[in-house]
Design a protein around this motif. Structure first.
Motif, short mmCIF file in Angstrom:
data_model
loop_
_atom_site.label_atom_id
_atom_site.label_comp_id
_atom_site.label_asym_id
_atom_site.label_seq_id
_atom_site.Cartn_x
_atom_site.Cartn_y
_atom_site.Cartn_z
N PRO A 20 14.74 1.41 -10.38
CA PRO A 20 14.16 0.85 -9.15
C PRO A 20 14.29 1.77 -7.95
N ALA A 21 15.38 2.54 -7.85
CA ALA A 21 15.54 3.44 -6.71
C ALA A 21 14.43 4.48 -6.68
N ALA A 22 14.13 5.09 -7.84
CA ALA A 22 13.06 6.09 -7.90
C ALA A 22 11.71 5.45 -7.60
N HIS A 23 11.51 4.24 -8.09
CA HIS A 23 10.25 3.53 -7.86
C HIS A 23 10.02 3.32 -6.37
N TYR A 24 11.03 2.85 -5.66
CA TYR A 24 10.84 2.56 -4.24
C TYR A 24 10.81 3.82 -3.40
N LYS A 25 11.45 4.88 -3.84
CA LYS A 25 11.31 6.15 -3.14
C LYS A 25 9.86 6.62 -3.20
N ARG A 26 9.22 6.43 -4.37
CA ARG A 26 7.81 6.81 -4.49
C ARG A 26 6.95 5.97 -3.56
N LEU A 27 7.19 4.65 -3.55
CA LEU A 27 6.41 3.78 -2.68
C LEU A 27 6.59 4.17 -1.21
N LEU A 28 7.82 4.43 -0.82
CA LEU A 28 8.11 4.72 0.58
C LEU A 28 7.56 6.07 1.01
N ALA A 29 7.30 6.96 0.04
CA ALA A 29 6.73 8.26 0.37
C ALA A 29 5.27 8.15 0.76
N GLY A 30 4.62 7.02 0.42
CA GLY A 30 3.20 6.87 0.71
C GLY A 30 2.37 7.60 -0.32
N PRO A 31 1.04 7.64 -0.14
CA PRO A 31 0.17 8.30 -1.10
C PRO A 31 0.40 9.79 -1.09
N ALA A 32 0.31 10.39 -2.29
CA ALA A 32 0.36 11.85 -2.34
C ALA A 32 -0.86 12.38 -1.62
N ALA A 33 -0.84 13.61 -1.24
CA ALA A 33 -1.85 14.10 -0.30
C ALA A 33 -3.00 14.84 -0.95
N SER A 34 -4.03 14.21 -1.46
CA SER A 34 -4.11 12.82 -1.80
C SER A 34 -4.23 12.66 -3.29
N GLY A 35 -4.13 13.77 -4.02
CA GLY A 35 -4.15 13.69 -5.47
C GLY A 35 -5.53 13.62 -6.08
N GLY A 36 -6.58 13.63 -5.26
CA GLY A 36 -7.92 13.57 -5.80
C GLY A 36 -8.41 12.15 -5.92
N ASP A 137 -9.80 -3.31 9.59
CA ASP A 137 -9.31 -3.12 10.96
C ASP A 137 -7.91 -2.52 10.87
N ARG A 138 -7.80 -1.24 11.20
CA ARG A 138 -6.54 -0.53 11.01
C ARG A 138 -5.45 -1.00 11.96
N SER A 139 -5.80 -1.76 12.97
CA SER A 139 -4.79 -2.27 13.89
C SER A 139 -4.08 -3.50 13.34
N THR A 140 -4.55 -4.03 12.20
CA THR A 140 -4.00 -5.28 11.69
C THR A 140 -2.89 -5.10 10.68
N SER A 141 -2.53 -3.85 10.37
CA SER A 141 -1.42 -3.57 9.46
C SER A 141 -0.90 -2.18 9.77
N PRO A 142 0.41 -1.96 9.67
CA PRO A 142 0.90 -0.58 9.78
C PRO A 142 0.19 0.29 8.75
N ILE A 143 -0.30 1.44 9.17
CA ILE A 143 -1.18 2.23 8.32
C ILE A 143 -0.43 3.27 7.49
N GLY A 144 0.81 3.60 7.89
CA GLY A 144 1.58 4.56 7.12
C GLY A 144 0.85 5.88 6.96
N ASN A 145 0.82 6.39 5.72
CA ASN A 145 0.18 7.68 5.43
C ASN A 145 -1.22 7.53 4.84
#
Length: 415
Positions: A20-36, A137-145
């Motif tokens: 689970p730690a690795a899983h949530y680290k991946r989630l918290l990193a956001g989308p890869a940039a952008s992987g295609g 509407d991007r103002s309706t949720s934190p947009i992260g990466n």
């Protein structure tokens, strides 16, 4: 209405459950940039999230600020909602330290994974955007990466969002029963368990619709209320087996096709093609889900996230995420046409479209349920693996009905 869910899910342990730690680290990193657009997003190439003491403090503080802004700007500035924001951020801070320390014991404690699930869905890791005037509407949720991804997909996504409607039922407790996808000029796709809520199966295999059933492509939060509304007139296809949405059996096809009244003379409305590729859902490839979250209807207390956004139930949303488990294309597998994804669904999302990021001109999957317990996972049918399934209406296969109705079948390899 989608049940998100108490399903009995027989499966091999996922990455989230094994580490689970690795899983949530991946989630918290956001989308890869952008992987295609279609290839897997390479988690190894994504920047690791900053989980230092200062990084956690900054993340929690930013999340708190964004959520309080959303409450003030969009949700009526209610004091009780600001109090929920404080609960979310307090719990999340403790949980983030457990991830940073790879503290397996702490992550196994009751409530820790719940707090993590909430923070990744409220700090921009897995946002959920209300649709306003046909666009997220991007103002309706934190947009992260996710800014670059949304920018790249903006035109295609806006066109696709117009093809997603709410299946209204005036006799239903919430006034609607799920989401429908306009895949043909007069054809909408949804779940069989949504069909079961709006119609009654007859002994001859036909269906009797309840009065007043319609699909409406509006129902935006404090924006477009109605758009392209049309009556549902008949059932064209339904998976053979009845669906119990509380105890999901992945071997059953939860798909239905509805006939709609023709559009008004001279009117035009876009349609989504159907991606028939059987293998589009590679691990960690990006997806958008679009539909109408609703009250999941459980007896247990709603989560903090559900409490925060319950006033927006029944309104159109778009959420990005990643594929978490791939379909196993073998007939003897209980999940041979099921794919897992981690986009935020905020309760029920029955019948929501699942689109590959970069290929939003076609629906590749149909959302039908999920595991409510943590770590959460949502499930969709890979439609390309279900084309040869016969239906309970006339016995024709899904592919035969789609072809009969002129639905555009798109293969990413050949197109």
């Amino acid at each position: 209405m989608s049940i998100q869910d108490k399903a009995s899910d027989q499966h091999n342990p996922t990455v989230a459950e094994q580490d689970p730690a690795a899983h949530y680290k991946r989630l918290l990193a956001g989308p890869a940039a952008s992987g295609g657009a279609e290839g897997p997003m390479d988690s190894g190439s994504a920047a690791a999230p900053d989980l230092s003491d200062g990084g956690i403090k900054d993340r929690v503080g930013a999340g708190r600020g964004e959520l309080n802004r959303i409450v003030k700007q969009h949700l009526g500035d209610a004091p009780e909602l600001h109090a929920i924001v404080e609960q979310i951020t307090r719990q999340a801070e403790t949980a983030l330290h457990a991830v940073a320390d790879d503290d397996t014991a702490a992550l196994a404690r009751p409530g820790t994974l719940t707090a993590l699930e909430v923070i990744v869905r409220t700090d921009g890791s897995r946002p959920s955007f209300m649709v306003r005037n046909g666009e997220p509407d991007r103002s309706t949720s934190p947009i992260g990466n996710w800014t670059a991804t949304l920018d790249d997909s903006a035109a295609r996504l806006a066109e696709a969002v117009r093809c997603v409607g709410r299946i209204d039922d005036p006799s239903g407790a919430q006034g609607f029963q799920g989401t429908g996808i306009l895949v043909g000029e007069n054809v909408a796709m949804t779940n069989r368990h949504v069909l079961q809520a709006i119609a009654t199966a007859q002994p001859d295999g036909s269906w009797k619709l309840k009065p007043g059933i319609a699909i409406d492509f509006g129902h935006e939060f404090r924006a477009v209320e109605t758009a392209g509304r049309r009556k549902v007139t008949a059932v064209l296809f339904a998976g053979v087996d009845p669906i119990n949405p509380i105890a999901i059996d992945h071997r059953k096809l939860d798909v239905a096709l509805l006939a709609l009244e023709p559009v008004a003379a001279g009117a035009k409305w876009p349609t989504l093609g159907l991606d028939i590729s059987p293998d589009w859902g590679q691990a960690q490839s990006g997806v958008f889900i679009c539909g109408y979250p609703g009250n999941p209807g459980f007896s247990e207390a709603p989560s903090l996230l559900e409490q925060l956004f319950r006033s927006t139930y029944g309104c159109k949303r778009v959420a990005p995420g990643l594929v978490t488990t791939t379909a196993v294309a073998m007939d003897d597998s209980p999940k041979h046409w099921t794919l897992g994804h981690d986009a935020t669904t905020l309760g029920g999302n029955s019948g929501s479209v699942v689109m590959v990021i970069g290929r939003e001109q076609a629906t590749a999957g149909l959302h039908y349920g999920g595991r409510r317990s943590e770590p959460r996972e949502n499930w969709c049918h890979v439609l390309g693996l279900a084309l040869e399934q016969p239906g309970g209406v006339g016995g024709k296969t899904l592919k035969e009905i789609l072809q009969q109705e002129g639905v555009s079948l798109v293969d990413r390899v050949l197109s």
